[in-house]
Design an enzyme around this catalytic site. Structure first.
Site: not given
Ligand code: ZN
Length: 183
Positions: A49, A152
């Site tokens: 990811g 994030h």
């Molecule tokens: Zn990460």
């Protein structure tokens, strides 16, 4: 297409909140190129990811995708592969209080692993690259990956979610300890 430099923990950009992408920009060349760069970079570094801020772009885009990888060999036996997906302006709703613990890693925290628990069933809403609004129920390992990546976008790293910092360290050392206990 380009493999981008991945920002590492300590870089202040990783702590910023990323901006929503206006719907009219989803099909723009700029966003298409960004997504291509993200896939090139994720694959080059063997990630499962990647979020745009990890390559220094503060936009709410996440990509996920998993084929058996060297970084997560244990996963091969427990879970099927995760289909490659682009999540634009993703939103998460927790559907359970039940959590699942996993030794997480992050391309922005290279060489390290930490044990994190997260809810194991979520409702994920996002726009795809065709500007379609999608809604999916995501469970298990994929739900963990989605939450890690979406964090994030809000400037959160998995190390912020460690409940026990003793369960955090260099992957190399954990591996050594594991070999040792088997011997
Ligand atoms: Zn990460």
């Amino acid at each position: 297409m380009a493999i981008k430099h991945i920002l590492k923990i300590g870089n202040p950009l990783l702590r910023e909140k990323s901006k929503e992408i206006p719907l009219t920009e989803i099909r723009s060349k700029e966003i298409k190129n960004l997504i291509k760069d993200m896939f090139d970079s994720m694959k080059a570094y063997n990630g499962i990811g990647l979020a745009a801020p990890q390559i220094g772009v503060l936009k709410r885009i996440v990509i996920i995708g998993y084929e058996p990888s060297e970084r997560y060999p244990e996963v091969q036996f427990q879970h099927s592969n995760i289909q490659y997906k682009v999540l634009i302006n993703p939103k998460i709703e927790f559907l359970t209080k039940e959590t699942m613990g996993f030794w997480e890693g992050c391309l922005s925290v290279p060489g390290m692993r930490g044990y994190v628990e997260r809810p194991n069933k979520i409702k994920l809403t996002y726009y795809d690259t065709e500007e379609e609004l999608r809604e999916e129920i995501v469970e298990g390992f994929e739900a963990i990956v989605v939450q890690h990546e979406c964090d994030h976008l809000d400037g959160i790293l998995y190390v912020d979610r460690l409940k026990d910092t003793r369960l955090f360290g260099f992957e190399e050392e954990f591996e050594k300890a594991k070999d040792h206990s088997l011997a």
